[in-house]
Design a protein around this motif. Sequence first.
Motif, PDB file in Angstrom:
ATOM      1  N   GLN A   3     -20.948 -45.808 -14.998  1.00  0.00           N
ATOM      2  CA  GLN A   3     -20.201 -44.750 -14.074  1.00  0.00           C
ATOM      3  C   GLN A   3     -20.877 -43.453 -14.243  1.00  0.00           C
ATOM      4  OE1 GLN A   3     -18.637 -42.192 -12.906  1.00  0.00           O
ATOM      5  NE2 GLN A   3     -16.619 -42.548 -12.911  1.00  0.00           N
ATOM      6  N   PRO A   4     -21.386 -42.812 -13.398  1.00  0.00           N
ATOM      7  CA  PRO A   4     -21.992 -41.690 -13.891  1.00  0.00           C
ATOM      8  C   PRO A   4     -21.445 -40.530 -14.228  1.00  0.00           C
ATOM      9  CG  PRO A   4     -22.848 -42.653 -11.486  1.00  0.00           C
ATOM     10  CD  PRO A   4     -21.642 -43.437 -11.999  1.00  0.00           C
ATOM     11  N   MET A   5     -19.859 -40.308 -13.714  1.00  0.00           N
ATOM     12  CA  MET A   5     -19.188 -39.227 -14.259  1.00  0.00           C
ATOM     13  C   MET A   5     -18.767 -39.529 -15.838  1.00  0.00           C
ATOM     14  SD  MET A   5     -19.669 -37.169 -12.149  1.00  0.00           S
ATOM     15  CE  MET A   5     -18.849 -35.872 -12.874  1.00  0.00           C
ATOM     16  N   HIS A   6     -19.147 -40.638 -16.320  1.00  0.00           N
ATOM     17  CA  HIS A   6     -19.165 -40.901 -17.917  1.00  0.00           C
ATOM     18  C   HIS A   6     -20.099 -40.239 -18.575  1.00  0.00           C
ATOM     19  CE1 HIS A   6     -15.049 -43.159 -18.511  1.00  0.00           C
ATOM     20  NE2 HIS A   6     -15.282 -42.790 -17.059  1.00  0.00           N
ATOM     21  N   VAL A   7     -21.117 -39.767 -17.896  1.00  0.00           N
ATOM     22  CA  VAL A   7     -22.443 -39.090 -18.368  1.00  0.00           C
ATOM     23  C   VAL A   7     -22.259 -37.849 -17.977  1.00  0.00           C
ATOM     24  CG1 VAL A   7     -24.855 -39.378 -19.081  1.00  0.00           C
ATOM     25  CG2 VAL A   7     -23.504 -41.431 -18.705  1.00  0.00           C
ATOM     26  N   SER A   8     -21.733 -36.886 -18.322  1.00  0.00           N
ATOM     27  CA  SER A   8     -21.204 -35.713 -17.591  1.00  0.00           C
ATOM     28  C   SER A   8     -21.223 -34.417 -18.657  1.00  0.00           C
ATOM     29  CB  SER A   8     -20.227 -35.903 -16.635  1.00  0.00           C
ATOM     30  OG  SER A   8     -19.033 -36.277 -17.216  1.00  0.00           O
ATOM     31  N   ARG A   9     -20.616 -33.385 -17.869  1.00  0.00           N
ATOM     32  CA  ARG A   9     -20.558 -32.146 -18.586  1.00  0.00           C
ATOM     33  C   ARG A   9     -19.171 -32.018 -19.444  1.00  0.00           C
ATOM     34  NH1 ARG A   9     -22.188 -27.776 -14.327  1.00  0.00           N
ATOM     35  NH2 ARG A   9     -20.113 -28.347 -13.920  1.00  0.00           N
ATOM     36  N   LYS A  10     -18.861 -31.395 -20.512  1.00  0.00           N
ATOM     37  CA  LYS A  10     -17.796 -31.391 -21.328  1.00  0.00           C
ATOM     38  C   LYS A  10     -16.849 -30.249 -20.794  1.00  0.00           C
ATOM     39  CE  LYS A  10     -16.159 -30.151 -25.875  1.00  0.00           C
ATOM     40  NZ  LYS A  10     -16.248 -29.609 -27.362  1.00  0.00           N
ATOM     41  N   GLU A  11     -17.555 -29.194 -20.060  1.00  0.00           N
ATOM     42  CA  GLU A  11     -16.794 -28.172 -19.790  1.00  0.00           C
ATOM     43  C   GLU A  11     -15.985 -28.272 -18.352  1.00  0.00           C
ATOM     44  OE1 GLU A  11     -21.387 -27.099 -18.889  1.00  0.00           O
ATOM     45  OE2 GLU A  11     -20.071 -28.207 -20.129  1.00  0.00           O
ATOM     46  N   ASP A  12     -16.097 -29.320 -17.741  1.00  0.00           N
ATOM     47  CA  ASP A  12     -15.313 -29.713 -16.640  1.00  0.00           C
ATOM     48  C   ASP A  12     -14.525 -31.033 -16.768  1.00  0.00           C
ATOM     49  OD1 ASP A  12     -17.385 -31.605 -15.872  1.00  0.00           O
ATOM     50  OD2 ASP A  12     -18.395 -29.993 -14.886  1.00  0.00           O
ATOM     51  N   LYS A  13     -14.866 -31.485 -17.998  1.00  0.00           N
ATOM     52  CA  LYS A  13     -14.216 -32.667 -18.325  1.00  0.00           C
ATOM     53  C   LYS A  13     -14.531 -34.018 -17.515  1.00  0.00           C
ATOM     54  CE  LYS A  13      -9.918 -30.464 -20.355  1.00  0.00           C
ATOM     55  NZ  LYS A  13     -10.381 -29.238 -20.313  1.00  0.00           N
ATOM     56  N   GLY A  14     -15.800 -33.959 -17.516  1.00  0.00           N
ATOM     57  CA  GLY A  14     -16.317 -34.980 -16.579  1.00  0.00           C
ATOM     58  C   GLY A  14     -16.008 -34.984 -15.222  1.00  0.00           C
ATOM     59  N   GLY A  15     -15.932 -33.576 -14.641  1.00  0.00           N
ATOM     60  CA  GLY A  15     -15.636 -33.612 -13.222  1.00  0.00           C
ATOM     61  C   GLY A  15     -14.264 -33.327 -12.964  1.00  0.00           C
ATOM     62  N   ASN A  16     -13.427 -33.922 -13.763  1.00  0.00           N
ATOM     63  CA  ASN A  16     -11.979 -33.569 -13.534  1.00  0.00           C
ATOM     64  C   ASN A  16     -11.438 -32.683 -13.112  1.00  0.00           C
ATOM     65  OD1 ASN A  16     -10.062 -36.328 -14.453  1.00  0.00           O
ATOM     66  ND2 ASN A  16     -11.748 -36.320 -16.014  1.00  0.00           N
ATOM     67  N   THR A  17     -12.082 -31.026 -13.492  1.00  0.00           N
ATOM     68  CA  THR A  17     -11.562 -30.099 -12.952  1.00  0.00           C
ATOM     69  C   THR A  17     -12.242 -29.533 -11.799  1.00  0.00           C
ATOM     70  OG1 THR A  17     -13.240 -28.764 -14.417  1.00  0.00           O
ATOM     71  CG2 THR A  17     -10.998 -29.168 -15.380  1.00  0.00           C
ATOM     72  N   ILE A  18     -12.964 -30.418 -11.240  1.00  0.00           N
ATOM     73  CA  ILE A  18     -13.683 -29.922  -9.799  1.00  0.00           C
ATOM     74  C   ILE A  18     -13.052 -30.588  -8.998  1.00  0.00           C
ATOM     75  CG2 ILE A  18     -15.878 -30.108  -8.479  1.00  0.00           C
ATOM     76  CD1 ILE A  18     -17.490 -30.383 -11.178  1.00  0.00           C
ATOM     77  N   GLN A  19     -12.216 -29.765  -8.079  1.00  0.00           N
ATOM     78  CA  GLN A  19     -11.058 -30.315  -7.172  1.00  0.00           C
ATOM     79  C   GLN A  19     -12.080 -30.275  -5.787  1.00  0.00           C
ATOM     80  OE1 GLN A  19      -7.933 -31.050  -8.130  1.00  0.00           O
ATOM     81  NE2 GLN A  19      -9.074 -30.657 -10.149  1.00  0.00           N
ATOM     82  N   LEU A  20     -11.608 -31.468  -5.144  1.00  0.00           N
ATOM     83  CA  LEU A  20     -11.885 -31.990  -3.817  1.00  0.00           C
ATOM     84  C   LEU A  20     -10.723 -32.389  -2.930  1.00  0.00           C
ATOM     85  CD1 LEU A  20     -14.952 -34.299  -5.263  1.00  0.00           C
ATOM     86  CD2 LEU A  20     -15.040 -31.802  -4.477  1.00  0.00           C
ATOM     87  N   ARG A  21     -11.168 -32.722  -1.627  1.00  0.00           N
ATOM     88  CA  ARG A  21     -10.125 -33.452  -0.755  1.00  0.00           C
ATOM     89  C   ARG A  21     -10.907 -34.636  -0.236  1.00  0.00           C
ATOM     90  NH1 ARG A  21      -5.578 -30.606  -0.300  1.00  0.00           N
ATOM     91  NH2 ARG A  21      -4.899 -31.933   1.526  1.00  0.00           N
ATOM     92  N   LEU A  22      -9.893 -35.468  -0.124  1.00  0.00           N
ATOM     93  CA  LEU A  22     -10.141 -36.848   0.778  1.00  0.00           C
ATOM     94  C   LEU A  22      -8.913 -37.327   1.455  1.00  0.00           C
ATOM     95  CD1 LEU A  22     -12.328 -39.287   1.072  1.00  0.00           C
ATOM     96  CD2 LEU A  22     -11.276 -40.102  -1.148  1.00  0.00           C
ATOM     97  N   ASN A  23      -9.552 -37.512   2.769  1.00  0.00           N
ATOM     98  CA  ASN A  23      -8.192 -38.184   3.570  1.00  0.00           C
ATOM     99  C   ASN A  23      -7.132 -37.056   3.564  1.00  0.00           C
ATOM    100  OD1 ASN A  23     -10.020 -40.454   4.235  1.00  0.00           O
ATOM    101  ND2 ASN A  23      -9.104 -41.349   2.517  1.00  0.00           N
ATOM    102  N   GLY A  24      -7.416 -35.814   3.309  1.00  0.00           N
ATOM    103  CA  GLY A  24      -6.431 -34.882   3.499  1.00  0.00           C
ATOM    104  C   GLY A  24      -5.589 -34.567   2.388  1.00  0.00           C
ATOM    105  N   LYS A  25      -6.080 -35.293   1.215  1.00  0.00           N
ATOM    106  CA  LYS A  25      -5.112 -35.338  -0.112  1.00  0.00           C
ATOM    107  C   LYS A  25      -6.045 -34.745  -1.153  1.00  0.00           C
ATOM    108  CE  LYS A  25      -2.115 -39.121   1.080  1.00  0.00           C
ATOM    109  NZ  LYS A  25      -1.839 -40.736   0.630  1.00  0.00           N
ATOM    110  N   GLY A  26      -5.588 -34.040  -2.116  1.00  0.00           N
ATOM    111  CA  GLY A  26      -6.117 -33.735  -3.311  1.00  0.00           C
ATOM    112  C   GLY A  26      -6.833 -34.545  -4.371  1.00  0.00           C
TER     113      GLY A  26
END
Length: 372
Positions: A133-156
Amino acid sequence: MKKYLFIVLALSGAVGLISWGFKGHRAVATIAQRHLTSNTAYVVSAYLGGQPMDAVSTWADENRDPKTAAWHYINLPLGLNREQFVKTVQESEGTVYTAILKMEATLKDPAASVAQKNEALKYLIHFVGDAHQPMHVSRKEDKGGNTIQLRLNGKGTNLHSLWDSKLIDQEGLSQDDMVRTYDKATPAEIKKWQNDSPMEWLWESYQVTSELYANAKPGQTIDDAYYQKYIPVIRKRVDQAGIRLAGELNKLFNNANAPARSDKADKSNMLKNNATKGIAVGPVDINDVAKYIGKTIYVTAKAYSAKDIGSMVLVNLGAAYPDQLLTLALKGDAKALGAQLEGKMITVSGEVIDFKGKPEIIVTKPEQITVK
């Protein structure tokens, strides 16, 4: 306790790091099951106490221990070349990379107990999925992409969750349909993928992650173009995880003996499965045996042919090879029965495993077979 666990995970940068979600991990395990050798499937089943691989594939998430939380991922800065990447991974401790090596070492250790190997096997099944899973090889500063907010199908949502499960959910496939759709590797791909080391698995994930970070814009809406671009990547990563997990297990167990399991333990496990999972013991119709993978059954059918291949005798039930509905692999004390079964109606009991897409029962005790 829950509050304490959340704090520990937050501090370690692991919030929400449950890779591939439920469906993804189960698909990885099911694909792996389809590519195990017959003996490996038997040994794996024995160490798992009769549980199918997909059933334990999320155990490491469901039983998350704060002490092992960091084993599910590895934090790395962006911009590393291959040499820098390898050096950084090798120098890091308590990561998914070191966890995979540790679990495999336990499974190789003749001094390790059955209980220790059961736990190591459940962890390994899960961690191979995590590594892909690519996001399990990722940056510490954004907690593996957890703090990068997006929207999908009208939901966060967030970048990590998107790759855990949201894109898979968007596809709308059942677990069985996922396996049929994803498991498309050619023989050449299987050979190459299974020759790759865990370091290569992580490097591949790192390359995908680097692209995802470069293109991610906080607050962006994930559209169909994004989905169409990356769902093939997800399919390939899940398939690679399953193929490689099978490869690792075949290396570990293809020539190994299964741990001894007492009749009392087998009976207890069967009754527990029946009570909790609705497993039918039998009699099972020979035409329906493929529906009972991972379950202990008994079935009556005609033995059409038998072949001694040295380490075991293969007996085909329901039809002659290659149209058999069930294969019996007679080993140990049961092997001598092989010459007596051809052309006869027999009743056999045992656990059904999947061997290269066909149901099979490993028979090690003569009492598992009754000649009509």
